[in-house]
Design a protein around this motif. Structure first.
Motif, PDB file in Angstrom:
ATOM      1  N   THR A 174      37.315  32.491  45.328  1.00 44.88           N
ATOM      2  CA  THR A 174      37.665  33.281  44.141  1.00 44.88           C
ATOM      3  C   THR A 174      38.386  34.555  44.608  1.00 44.88           C
ATOM      4  OG1 THR A 174      35.630  34.561  44.220  1.00 44.88           O
ATOM      5  CG2 THR A 174      35.560  32.473  42.976  1.00 44.88           C
ATOM      6  N   PRO A 175      39.038  35.280  43.688  1.00 41.05           N
ATOM      7  CA  PRO A 175      39.690  36.539  44.090  1.00 41.05           C
ATOM      8  C   PRO A 175      38.736  37.468  44.824  1.00 41.05           C
ATOM      9  CG  PRO A 175      40.385  35.949  41.878  1.00 41.05           C
ATOM     10  CD  PRO A 175      39.347  34.943  42.268  1.00 41.05           C
ATOM     11  N   LEU A 176      37.499  37.623  44.337  1.00 39.38           N
ATOM     12  CA  LEU A 176      36.578  38.551  44.993  1.00 39.38           C
ATOM     13  C   LEU A 176      36.073  38.023  46.331  1.00 39.38           C
ATOM     14  CD1 LEU A 176      34.556  40.041  41.994  1.00 39.38           C
ATOM     15  CD2 LEU A 176      36.368  41.126  43.341  1.00 39.38           C
ATOM     16  N   GLU A 177      35.991  36.706  46.470  1.00 41.20           N
ATOM     17  CA  GLU A 177      35.631  36.132  47.781  1.00 41.20           C
ATOM     18  C   GLU A 177      36.749  36.391  48.796  1.00 41.20           C
ATOM     19  OE1 GLU A 177      32.645  32.595  46.111  1.00 41.20           O
ATOM     20  OE2 GLU A 177      34.731  32.113  46.640  1.00 41.20           O
TER      21      GLU A 177
END
Lengths: 190, 190
Positions: free
Chosen positions: B78-81
């Motif tokens: 994901t973007p935050l990962e």
């Protein structure tokens, strides 16, 4: 003789932006700006440190408008509701009759890397003002910083849409729309 | 005679920071820095535009490290990962033996308003690099900009905690902790 000149600040800003657009930012001198505005260099330097600051004159007002609107939001307002109120309050600065002028300022700034850097810095100060105003309402960190960053993105996106050539909508409407999209996006970051 | 000097860049950075701390940033000349480093002014100017840039030499490497780590994150991230992976990758730059030096740089920067402004600008460029790297992965806006802002806040908060006098934890650990707190805060903005 009074040294007070009616609307001196605004006359200087408008004269400067017209000159920058006509002859290029680098070529224009303070003397040229004051002559066009029908004012003295002395008056110019009472209002601005240099010709660059003329382009960012509105940003301090904007920071104050944001901070005051966040402070004035109802005690029950969430951080994002306070930010939304601040974006709405900005419409007093960014009214419909200001849009054509804002487009001209943007055209001058977009053309010069040092002006774009100055704008980045002013936007950082705007976010800092929002975060401080939220903390003063009792919003803890990191929520205050985070809400201010989201508010800053909503402002930047809203401003870009507002000055876009075809746009006819008001600043508050496009900025609140940008804020809604950001809030929606927070749920999809994983 | 070869013009290549081993570790010239690092020697200049270390000599500059020691001189700034001892005598004050304003007082130190490029000649003084090069003498201390045992190098020529010519070598200095092959690496840096001026004495100010010496303090921000690491920021370009940092932007590249972030962008490459975001690009290298698994397609399923994901973007935050991807942001979290970038914060972890930064540990190669911000290792334990670099902490004392980073504290010195911070002390110099914190003391001068124009250096603090330069730092704000470099951090804005870091966020822009993260947003671009996320867009290149197919993350649409405003999610890409938003994740980059959150990553920028996690970086700034993590960095402040990492250089804090009592801290013994690694950069990656404190930065990922800051990121978790920010993610948690997104759920409480109303």
């Amino acid at each position: 003789m009074s040294r007070w000149e009616p609307n001196a600040r605004e006359r200087l800003v408008r004269a400067a932006v017209e000159s920058f657009l006509e002859r290029g930012y680098d070529e224009v001198t303070v003397a040229e700006i004051t002559e066009r505005a029908g004012l003295t260099k002395r008056t110019f330097f009472r209002h601005f440190a240099d010709k660059r600051e003329v382009l960012f004159a509105g940003q301090d007002i904007l920071s104050r408008t944001f901070a005051e609107a966040i402070a004035a939001a109802p005690a029950s307002a969430t951080p994002l509701e306070a930010i939304s109120a601040a974006l709405t309050a900005t419409e007093t600065t960014f009214g419909p009759d200001h849009r054509e002028f804002a487009r001209k300022v943007q055209a001058v700034v977009a053309d010069q890397s040092d002006l774009r850097e100055r704008e980045l810095l002013k936007r950082a100060k705007l976010r800092a003002a929002m975060a401080d105003a939220l903390r003063a309402r009792g919003v803890p960190d990191p929520a205050a910083s985070l809400a201010a960053e989201i508010g800053g993105l909503a402002f930047t996106t809203g401003f870009a849409r507002w000055v876009a050539p075809a746009n006819e909508r008001g600043f508050g409407e496009v900025a609140r729309e940008a804020l809604s999209e950001l809030v929606e996006a927070t749920t999809k970051l994983g």
